[in-house]
Enzyme design. Structure first.
Site, mmCIF file in Angstrom:
data_model
loop_
_atom_site.group_PDB
_atom_site.id
_atom_site.type_symbol
_atom_site.label_atom_id
_atom_site.label_comp_id
_atom_site.label_asym_id
_atom_site.label_seq_id
_atom_site.Cartn_x
_atom_site.Cartn_y
_atom_site.Cartn_z
ATOM 1 N N HIS A 131 -0.009 6.744 3.678
ATOM 2 C CA HIS A 131 1.392 7.075 3.382
ATOM 3 C C HIS A 131 2.236 6.843 4.635
ATOM 4 O O HIS A 131 3.017 7.693 5.059
ATOM 5 C CB HIS A 131 1.487 8.531 2.922
ATOM 6 C CG HIS A 131 2.674 8.824 2.067
ATOM 7 N ND1 HIS A 131 2.671 9.789 1.093
ATOM 8 C CD2 HIS A 131 3.914 8.283 2.038
ATOM 9 C CE1 HIS A 131 3.843 9.854 0.506
ATOM 10 N NE2 HIS A 131 4.616 8.933 1.057
ATOM 11 N N LEU A 132 2.071 5.664 5.190
ATOM 12 C CA LEU A 132 2.633 5.315 6.495
ATOM 13 C C LEU A 132 3.998 4.642 6.415
ATOM 14 O O LEU A 132 4.769 4.675 7.373
ATOM 15 C CB LEU A 132 1.632 4.379 7.199
ATOM 16 C CG LEU A 132 1.957 3.819 8.571
ATOM 17 C CD1 LEU A 132 1.984 4.950 9.600
ATOM 18 C CD2 LEU A 132 0.912 2.782 8.975
ATOM 19 N N ASP A 174 12.919 -5.521 -13.447
ATOM 20 C CA ASP A 174 13.536 -4.189 -13.508
ATOM 21 C C ASP A 174 14.388 -4.145 -14.762
ATOM 22 O O ASP A 174 15.397 -4.849 -14.857
ATOM 23 C CB ASP A 174 14.394 -3.921 -12.266
ATOM 24 C CG ASP A 174 14.872 -2.477 -12.196
ATOM 25 O OD1 ASP A 174 15.248 -1.924 -13.254
ATOM 26 O OD2 ASP A 174 14.863 -1.895 -11.105
ATOM 27 N N ALA A 192 4.997 2.414 -3.283
ATOM 28 C CA ALA A 192 5.783 3.251 -4.196
ATOM 29 C C ALA A 192 5.015 4.528 -4.513
ATOM 30 O O ALA A 192 5.048 5.487 -3.751
ATOM 31 C CB ALA A 192 6.125 2.467 -5.447
ATOM 32 N N ARG A 193 4.304 4.544 -5.620
ATOM 33 C CA ARG A 193 3.511 5.701 -6.009
ATOM 34 C C ARG A 193 2.186 5.234 -6.595
ATOM 35 O O ARG A 193 2.123 4.240 -7.324
ATOM 36 C CB ARG A 193 4.261 6.557 -7.046
ATOM 37 C CG ARG A 193 5.438 7.338 -6.472
ATOM 38 C CD ARG A 193 4.958 8.429 -5.524
ATOM 39 N NE ARG A 193 6.056 9.237 -4.976
ATOM 40 C CZ ARG A 193 6.618 9.016 -3.798
ATOM 41 N NH1 ARG A 193 6.190 8.009 -3.043
ATOM 42 N NH2 ARG A 193 7.599 9.791 -3.370
ATOM 43 N N ILE A 231 14.806 0.457 -2.124
ATOM 44 C CA ILE A 231 13.809 -0.233 -1.306
ATOM 45 C C ILE A 231 13.640 -1.669 -1.774
ATOM 46 O O ILE A 231 13.625 -2.608 -0.972
ATOM 47 C CB ILE A 231 12.467 0.513 -1.357
ATOM 48 C CG1 ILE A 231 12.620 1.913 -0.759
ATOM 49 C CG2 ILE A 231 11.385 -0.277 -0.604
ATOM 50 C CD1 ILE A 231 11.430 2.820 -0.989
ATOM 51 N N ASP A 263 -0.439 1.738 0.403
ATOM 52 C CA ASP A 263 0.053 2.882 1.172
ATOM 53 C C ASP A 263 0.094 4.132 0.294
ATOM 54 O O ASP A 263 0.243 5.226 0.799
ATOM 55 C CB ASP A 263 1.448 2.584 1.732
ATOM 56 C CG ASP A 263 1.863 3.579 2.803
ATOM 57 O OD1 ASP A 263 1.081 3.795 3.744
ATOM 58 O OD2 ASP A 263 2.972 4.131 2.705
ATOM 59 N N GLU A 292 -3.816 10.768 -4.198
ATOM 60 C CA GLU A 292 -3.109 10.411 -2.970
ATOM 61 C C GLU A 292 -4.076 10.160 -1.820
ATOM 62 O O GLU A 292 -3.892 9.243 -1.040
ATOM 63 C CB GLU A 292 -2.123 11.527 -2.594
ATOM 64 C CG GLU A 292 -1.308 11.233 -1.346
ATOM 65 C CD GLU A 292 -0.399 10.039 -1.498
ATOM 66 O OE1 GLU A 292 -0.330 9.223 -0.562
ATOM 67 O OE2 GLU A 292 0.234 9.904 -2.558
#
Length: 328
Positions: A286-287, A178, A238-239, A159, A262, A267
């Site tokens: 979570h779209l 990263d 992401a999370r 992503i 998102d 959650e």
């Protein structure tokens, strides 16, 4: 896969294509590998490939023991971590995932969020609604706009890399943190490798694209959130576990930062969370990932992988077990 996943991804043309490339019973849906159903045990014993989706049970040693002919798993969704266990790699199974296809709508959502964030769309819309008349845009938002802004991406994942590609046509600087990425590789994508703390200090928008791992839990804690510029925007597709929710809530309630979230931790936030009502926060359910018609792309990608397997070709989107430990 689960019944709901099957209904979402295996319809119309995709199902017809699947039937052309594989010997499959379209009425057979496996949601349990325990072997309690003798008829199902026979079918699993004959299976060479599993076509999986959301809700697939774990492929542990007992499950694999009931599938002596199994050679490959083709996943019509993103992460395989929920069902592909170490026993699969020990068995030497080939595994493919449609994660690359799922990356596309998430990256598109992120691009829209970046451009809207720098344009102050959310804040201006709230101000306009409250004023019910003209508002002083330049007075309220003197730095409004995307020209010469800096975007920081945390994670050069599938992503994250697609986001880099989508950002290239714009007059934006792109920083990437990263620890596993090659700086020259990032430079070829138009981005600058950057330590996390420096990225947070320099960026007008910070977008998260790292996996949920023990090492990334609360990657953005109170100390690191405090490094972000006043008025900067945090985007999380992401999370939720990547961010300390309490620390972020304090920053957002103060009005110092903006956010497009998102994913959150938990959650679904408690109903009394202030994040639902803050004018500097856009919460979405979570779209960003594949939904609706986008699910057809996931299924088509998986069917194409199955066709390659049937022709004796390597998977185009093979899952590398060595990389799985630090990827989504």
């Amino acid at each position: 896969m689960s019944p709901s996943a099957r209904a979402a991804v295996l319809g119309g043309q995709v199902l017809a294509d699947l039937l052309r490339v594989a010997d499959v019973d379209p009425e057979l849906l496996v949601t349990d590998f325990t072997g309690t159903d003798p008829a199902l045990s026979h079918r699993l014993g004959e299976a060479e490939v599993l076509f999986t989706g959301w809700g697939c049970p774990p492929l542990d040693s007992p499950a694999l023991g009931r599938m002596p002919r199994l050679r490959a798993v083709v996943h019509a969704a993103g992460s395989v971590k929920h069902h592909v266990t170490p026993a699969c790699w020990e068995r030497g199974l080939l595994v493919s995932s449609a994660a690359a296809a799922n990356a596309l709508p998430v990256a598109e959502f992120t691009l829209a969020a970046v451009l809207f964030a720098n344009k102050r769309v959310l804040a201006a819309a709230h101000a306009y609604r409250a004023a019910r008349g003209p508002i002083d845009l330049l007075g309220h938002y003197p730095t409004l706009g995307n020209y010469d802004r800096t975007v920081g991406l945390v994670g050069a994942s599938l992503i994250g890399r697609r986001v880099m590609e989508l950002l290239r046509p714009f007059d934006l600087r792109v920083l990437v943190h990263d620890p596993y990425a090659d700086p020259d590789d990032l430079a070829a994508l138009g981005a600058e490798a950057c330590p996390l703390e420096e990225l947070l200090c320099r960026s007008d928008v910070v977008s998260l694209h790292a996996p949920a791992l023990p090492a990334t839990r609360h990657l953005l804690d109170a100390t690191r959130l405090a490094l972000m510029r006043d008025g900067a925007t945090l985007i999380n597709t992401a999370r939720g576990s990547l961010v300390d929710t309490e620390a972020l809530t304090r920053e957002l309630v103060s009005g110092r930062l903006y956010a497009v979230l998102d994913h959150t931790e938990p959650e679904v936030l408690p109903a009394d969370s202030p994040l639902f009502d803050l004018p500097n926060v856009l919460l979405t359910p979570h779209l960003a990932g594949s939904l609706g018609g986008e699910l057809d792309r996931l299924a088509a990608t998986a069917v194409a992988e199955l066709a390659r397997y049937a022709q004796g070709l390597a998977f185009r989107h093979a899952v590398d077990p060595d990389r799985l430990a630090y990827s989504a």
